[in-house]
Design a protein around this motif. Sequence first.
Motif, mmCIF file in Angstrom:
data_model
loop_
_atom_site.group_PDB
_atom_site.id
_atom_site.type_symbol
_atom_site.label_atom_id
_atom_site.label_comp_id
_atom_site.label_asym_id
_atom_site.label_seq_id
_atom_site.Cartn_x
_atom_site.Cartn_y
_atom_site.Cartn_z
ATOM 1 N N GLU A 6 6.913 2.722 -0.849
ATOM 2 C CA GLU A 6 6.001 3.837 -1.080
ATOM 3 C C GLU A 6 6.797 5.142 -1.119
ATOM 4 O O GLU A 6 7.680 5.363 -0.297
ATOM 5 C CB GLU A 6 4.963 3.903 0.040
ATOM 6 N N PRO A 7 6.481 6.024 -2.047
ATOM 7 C CA PRO A 7 7.212 7.292 -2.121
ATOM 8 C C PRO A 7 6.877 8.228 -0.966
ATOM 9 O O PRO A 7 5.787 8.167 -0.391
ATOM 10 C CB PRO A 7 6.743 7.883 -3.459
ATOM 11 N N ARG A 8 7.833 9.079 -0.631
ATOM 12 C CA ARG A 8 7.658 10.123 0.368
ATOM 13 C C ARG A 8 8.139 11.425 -0.258
ATOM 14 O O ARG A 8 8.424 11.489 -1.461
ATOM 15 C CB ARG A 8 8.471 9.788 1.630
ATOM 16 N N CYS A 9 8.241 12.459 0.522
ATOM 17 C CA CYS A 9 8.819 13.706 0.041
ATOM 18 C C CYS A 9 9.557 14.385 1.180
ATOM 19 O O CYS A 9 9.331 14.076 2.354
ATOM 20 C CB CYS A 9 7.760 14.627 -0.560
ATOM 21 N N PHE A 10 10.462 15.288 0.828
ATOM 22 C CA PHE A 10 11.171 16.058 1.840
ATOM 23 C C PHE A 10 10.246 17.115 2.445
ATOM 24 O O PHE A 10 9.227 17.492 1.857
ATOM 25 C CB PHE A 10 12.376 16.772 1.218
ATOM 26 N N GLU A 17 17.956 22.868 3.122
ATOM 27 C CA GLU A 17 19.277 22.429 3.580
ATOM 28 C C GLU A 17 20.030 21.704 2.471
ATOM 29 O O GLU A 17 21.247 21.855 2.330
ATOM 30 C CB GLU A 17 19.139 21.521 4.802
ATOM 31 N N LEU A 18 19.316 20.951 1.655
ATOM 32 C CA LEU A 18 19.954 20.282 0.518
ATOM 33 C C LEU A 18 20.498 21.302 -0.480
ATOM 34 O O LEU A 18 21.559 21.086 -1.073
ATOM 35 C CB LEU A 18 18.962 19.351 -0.169
ATOM 36 N N GLY A 19 19.777 22.388 -0.652
ATOM 37 C CA GLY A 19 20.259 23.437 -1.543
ATOM 38 C C GLY A 19 21.562 24.032 -1.057
ATOM 39 O O GLY A 19 22.468 24.304 -1.849
ATOM 40 N N PHE A 32 26.881 13.540 -1.038
ATOM 41 C CA PHE A 32 26.036 12.378 -0.771
ATOM 42 C C PHE A 32 26.121 11.929 0.690
ATOM 43 O O PHE A 32 25.129 11.468 1.262
ATOM 44 C CB PHE A 32 26.400 11.224 -1.702
ATOM 45 N N LEU A 33 27.283 12.066 1.283
ATOM 46 C CA LEU A 33 27.428 11.721 2.696
ATOM 47 C C LEU A 33 26.506 12.584 3.552
ATOM 48 O O LEU A 33 25.792 12.071 4.428
ATOM 49 C CB LEU A 33 28.885 11.904 3.124
ATOM 50 N N GLU A 34 26.508 13.879 3.284
ATOM 51 C CA GLU A 34 25.671 14.790 4.043
ATOM 52 C C GLU A 34 24.188 14.631 3.690
ATOM 53 O O GLU A 34 23.307 14.752 4.552
ATOM 54 C CB GLU A 34 26.117 16.239 3.810
ATOM 55 N N ALA A 35 23.905 14.355 2.420
ATOM 56 C CA ALA A 35 22.513 14.135 2.009
ATOM 57 C C ALA A 35 21.942 12.887 2.673
ATOM 58 O O ALA A 35 20.788 12.877 3.127
ATOM 59 C CB ALA A 35 22.427 14.024 0.492
#
Length: 244
Positions: A6-10, A17-19, A32-35
């Motif tokens: 099932e999909p979720r969202c941030f 923080e991803l930005g 990708f390690l940090e993500a």
Amino acid sequence: MTEVAEPRCFTWDALAELGVLAEEAADVPTFFLEADRLMALPETTMALPFETGGLPRLAVSGERAQSEFKNAQALYLSLGAMPLVAGSDARLWTWLALGPFRGYLSDRWPLEGSRNWRGRLTDRWLLKAGTATSGRLIRHGIARLWWLAELTHGSPSEEGSDDEWHHLRVALSNEDIVLHVFDRDAGAVPALRVAVLDQVAAWGPGAAEKAKSLMMEMTLSFGYKDLSYLSVEDARELVKSLTG
């Protein structure tokens, strides 16, 4: 296509923080390690406020136009005709890109080996809060699939075809058609979008450059606001007058 989780969202904080990670990571593996570290924290994601049918597995092989059509169709059917505000949610599309559809995006718009991996990351993989404009959604690697289906599903074709996916198939027949038709203000006019896609279908192979010229000529000659009042019939007449 076999369904997966099932999909979720941030959350909005996680998206922010991803930005920052996208701007500061030294290279692709570090990002990708940090993500992945961020995504593993339970407080960074949340369930969607509406029901879905699960997620399909997106194809990454075969003839591209056909596989992209099937991917868009499958994603649209699984997520459903969700509210447009949900379809514009940067948190959803970013989670899907970095989570269940990372393999698809790594094949379709790989970061490793890209001369400008950071630019591709922010253009095709991520959406920041407040940036989910129509142009950004059409360029985002996952959002574009749902939105192209949403904007074309069930629209009537000129020849009266009963194929509810006809215009989606036409749009995804060539990547440049997506950019020329949907990534422009005039492409936001439903009647005009239908008329142009009908003309693209009539042109067949080699339609992309013609579509680009047509969209530019319409916008320059008539302006976006004037075109927004057209009916489908009037839009088709306008397209025919400009294409001879």
